[in-house]
Design an enzyme around this catalytic site. Structure first.
Site, short mmCIF file in Angstrom:
data_model
loop_
_atom_site.label_atom_id
_atom_site.label_comp_id
_atom_site.label_asym_id
_atom_site.label_seq_id
_atom_site.Cartn_x
_atom_site.Cartn_y
_atom_site.Cartn_z
N LYS A 107 57.15 -2.24 11.32
CA LYS A 107 58.16 -1.19 11.47
C LYS A 107 58.63 -0.62 10.12
O LYS A 107 58.96 0.56 10.03
CB LYS A 107 59.36 -1.73 12.24
CG LYS A 107 59.05 -2.10 13.68
CD LYS A 107 59.38 -0.99 14.61
CE LYS A 107 59.11 -1.21 16.08
NZ LYS A 107 58.76 -2.50 16.61
N GLU A 129 67.16 4.75 17.15
CA GLU A 129 67.34 3.99 18.37
C GLU A 129 66.68 2.64 18.15
O GLU A 129 65.78 2.51 17.31
CB GLU A 129 66.65 4.71 19.54
CG GLU A 129 65.13 4.43 19.68
CD GLU A 129 64.28 5.00 18.55
OE1 GLU A 129 64.76 5.89 17.81
OE2 GLU A 129 63.12 4.55 18.39
N SER A 399 51.10 -7.69 14.32
CA SER A 399 52.14 -6.68 14.06
C SER A 399 53.47 -7.24 13.57
O SER A 399 54.21 -6.55 12.88
CB SER A 399 52.37 -5.84 15.32
OG SER A 399 52.73 -6.66 16.42
C1 LIG Z 1 58.21 -2.81 17.93
C2 LIG Z 1 57.09 -3.74 17.88
C3 LIG Z 1 55.89 -3.52 18.59
C4 LIG Z 1 55.69 -2.37 19.54
O1 LIG Z 1 55.79 -1.10 18.98
P1 LIG Z 1 54.54 -0.17 18.70
O2 LIG Z 1 55.15 1.13 18.33
O3 LIG Z 1 53.72 -0.10 19.94
O4 LIG Z 1 53.79 -0.77 17.58
C5 LIG Z 1 54.85 -4.42 18.43
N1 LIG Z 1 54.96 -5.50 17.64
C6 LIG Z 1 56.10 -5.76 16.94
C7 LIG Z 1 56.16 -6.98 16.09
C8 LIG Z 1 57.20 -4.89 17.04
O5 LIG Z 1 58.32 -5.17 16.35
#
Ligand SMILES: *Cc1c(COP(=O)(O)O)cnc(C)c1O
Length: 417
Positions: A107, A129, A399
């Site tokens: 993020k 948001e 992620s």
């Molecule tokens: C917010 C988040 C997601 C999902 O958001 P995308 O916009 O689809 O990437 C996935 N993994 C993590 C660790 C997140 O914080």
């Protein structure tokens, strides 16, 4: 795949900070995308588009962006070989470590980029948001670093569930506004943030958290996240001398997935796989898999796939992981799916929970519950290769880190005993 799509993908795959171009210029990915926002937001959206285009051509902006990527976020992120997981699952598995970024997920790539853009536009305040609070924390962090005022909209229900992240945002100097409309979660917080932006656009920029919303937001978020794919492709080639058989990422709004997919869009032999939130069943209201179970519609300023009823009323959705709990998906994913370049599968809550524990024990890395969906999809796909007596190489987008989910996972495990 038709040649007109191949031509489009070729243009799409150019790294924006190298080409200096906003693409697609009209905001349409096939039939998806565009600008479907209330009249009051149009001037703000146009101003953003104009300024973003200018920034892409400005070497000092790009230099500044990469300075913060390197010195603040900790980029480039590592590509780690997952040895024990590879052995256990029977594949060559590599992990793109977005969990090692400052604030613990991908993020920040987008939040710091948009905060820099806001500063360039002369705005002194950013708003956002947030659902689980990850995007809120990333935005509050970027605001603190760059000396901007910050307001975060968060559904009252999420404020209660994610109070640690609320304290983090407050500590970073942000104002957190609990949203009490609708069912008091992410989609209602997004509505409130858009309302604020319409009133305060003179001095405010709205940092959208995923590759969603009206053009140019999906393109801007994808550009900032495509650093993941650009780095990962280079690293994978360096270590292996070849590309992976498949790239796997989880999909909420779709920003980490689009970010890593972008490095491989025109490598047609590389399969691009997205894991959606399959929740507890295929029934409406019990999952958040918008590509698997959604239909074409209009919401939050864009045309894409949404989970909705026959009248276009957005439905309630469910996922064990708050970051995937959104009733739609970015328009670029809807297009890539339609032309057959990408594939999406739904992973159930229970499967994600089991994988969360398995990956922690085998690799010493606790992934976010969102990311656990991607790991689980990789595992299931690998099994299909085994039936053909093949051992695939797999790149997984890790992620984010799972610390935020640990207490919830323990609560769920205890409850299911
Ligand atoms: C917010 C988040 C997601 C999902 O958001 P995308 O916009 O689809 O990437 C996935 N993994 C993590 C660790 C997140 O914080």
């Amino acid at each position: 795949m038709k040649s007109k799509h191949k031509k489009f993908l070729k243009k799409l795959s150019k790294f924006a900070f190298k080409s200096g171009k906003l693409f697609p210029e009209d905001g349409y990915y096939g039939e998806f995308g565009g600008v479907y926002s209330p009249e009051v937001l149009i001037p703000a959206i146009q101003e953003l588009e104009k300024n973003y285009k200018k920034s892409l051509k400005d070497k000092t902006f790009i230099k500044e962006l990469f300075y913060y990527y390197r010195e603040f976020c900790g980029r480039p992120s590592l590509l780690t070989r997952a040895d024990r997981l590879s052995k256990e699952w029977g594949a060559e598995i590599w992990l793109k470590r977005e969990d090692l970024n400052h604030t613990g997920s991908h993020k920040i790539n987008n939040a710091i980029g948009q905060a820099l853009l806001a500063k360039r536009m002369g705005k002194k305040r950013i708003i956002a948001e947030t659902g689980a609070g990850q995007h809120g924390v990333a935005t509050a962090t970027a605001a603190a670093k760059l000396g901007l005022e910050c307001t975060i909209y968060m559904g009252e229900e999420d404020v209660r569930r994610q109070n640690l992240n609320v304290y983090r945002m407050k500590l970073l100097g942000a104002e957190v506004v609990p949203v009490t409309s609708g069912n008091k979660t992410l989609k209602d917080a997004t509505n409130e943030a858009m309302r604020d932006w319409a009133k305060t656009v003179e001095y405010t920029h709205y940092v959208i958290g995923s590759a969603i919303g009206p053009h140019p937001f999906p393109a801007i978020v994808r550009d900032f996240q495509s650093i993941i794919g650009v780095e990962a492709r280079k690293q994978f080639l360096k270590y292996n001398g070849s590309l992976p058989d498949m790239v796997v990422a989880c999909v909420g709004g779709g920003s980490n997935a689009i970010g890593i997919f972008h490095g491989f869009l025109t490598d047609y032999k590389v399969r691009l796989l997205g894991a959606e939130a399959g929740g507890i069943s295929d029934h409406k209201g019990e999952n958040a898999a918008s590509i698997m179970f959604g239909t074409v519609g209009y919401f939050h300023g864009t045309k894409s796939l949404f989970i909705q009823d026959d009248d276009g009323q957005i439905s309630n959705v469910h996922s064990v992981s708050a970051g995937l709990d959104y009733p739609g998906v970015g328009p670029e994913h809807a297009y890539l799916h339609q032309i057959g370049r990408t594939e999406y599968y739904a992973i159930r809550d229970k499967e994600a929970l089991d994988t969360f524990v398995e990956v922690s024990r085998l690799e010493g890395i606790t992934p976010a519950l969102e990311t656990a969906h991607a790991f689980c999809l990789a595992k299931k796909e690998i099994e299909k290769y085994h039936k053909k007596k093949q051992k695939p190489s797999v790149l997984i987008c890790l992620s984010g880190r799972g610390d935020k989910d640990v207490s919830e996972v323990f609560r769920l495990i205890e409850a299911s005993k």
